[in-house]
Design a protein around this motif. Sequence first.
Motif, PDB file in Angstrom:
ATOM      1  N   SER A 195      43.683  43.666  42.841  1.00 31.19           N
ATOM      2  CA  SER A 195      42.646  44.608  42.414  1.00 31.19           C
ATOM      3  C   SER A 195      42.715  45.901  43.220  1.00 31.19           C
ATOM      4  O   SER A 195      42.596  46.998  42.666  1.00 31.19           O
ATOM      5  N   LEU A 242      43.690  49.518  41.699  1.00 30.27           N
ATOM      6  CA  LEU A 242      42.778  50.648  41.889  1.00 30.27           C
ATOM      7  C   LEU A 242      43.525  51.860  42.439  1.00 30.27           C
ATOM      8  O   LEU A 242      43.341  52.988  41.991  1.00 30.27           O
ATOM      9  N   TYR A 286      42.110  56.281  47.816  1.00 31.10           N
ATOM     10  CA  TYR A 286      40.715  56.055  48.188  1.00 31.10           C
ATOM     11  C   TYR A 286      40.631  55.811  49.687  1.00 31.10           C
ATOM     12  O   TYR A 286      41.562  55.263  50.280  1.00 31.10           O
ATOM     13  N   ILE A 320      36.942  52.119  48.474  1.00 31.08           N
ATOM     14  CA  ILE A 320      37.635  50.968  47.874  1.00 31.08           C
ATOM     15  C   ILE A 320      36.665  49.799  47.763  1.00 31.08           C
ATOM     16  O   ILE A 320      36.536  49.166  46.707  1.00 31.08           O
ATOM     17  N   GLU A 375      34.155  50.341  44.992  1.00 32.63           N
ATOM     18  CA  GLU A 375      34.726  50.164  43.647  1.00 32.63           C
ATOM     19  C   GLU A 375      34.960  48.687  43.331  1.00 32.63           C
ATOM     20  O   GLU A 375      34.652  48.235  42.225  1.00 32.63           O
TER      21      GLU A 375
END
Length: 105
Positions: free
Chosen positions: A13, A17, A23, A28, A31
Amino acid sequence: MAIQVSTEILEGSVLALLTKKDYYGYAITREIKKIFPISESTMYPILRRLKNEDWLSTYDEAFEGRNRRYYQITDLGREQLVKIKNNWQELKAATDAILEGNNEK
């Protein structure tokens, strides 16, 4: 979500992302928390592990008098993401077959 999310799914994941943009750590976590119930104490060891495996690189940028550490996916990270996606599809198909009663050969 009552089922515990595996480390590999969380790693995938994060890598997914980061294919869209870089990020910083807290962003992170924020999200990923939109999808999975995780904490910062869960996310930072994952980020360290991904960096240690050379799947992520980092750089710092100043923000309001402090530095933010940004994470960026590497080419090795992109390769690992493909592996994780393939493993996920295999696990998902096997789990669906058992849970839906289609596991007879």
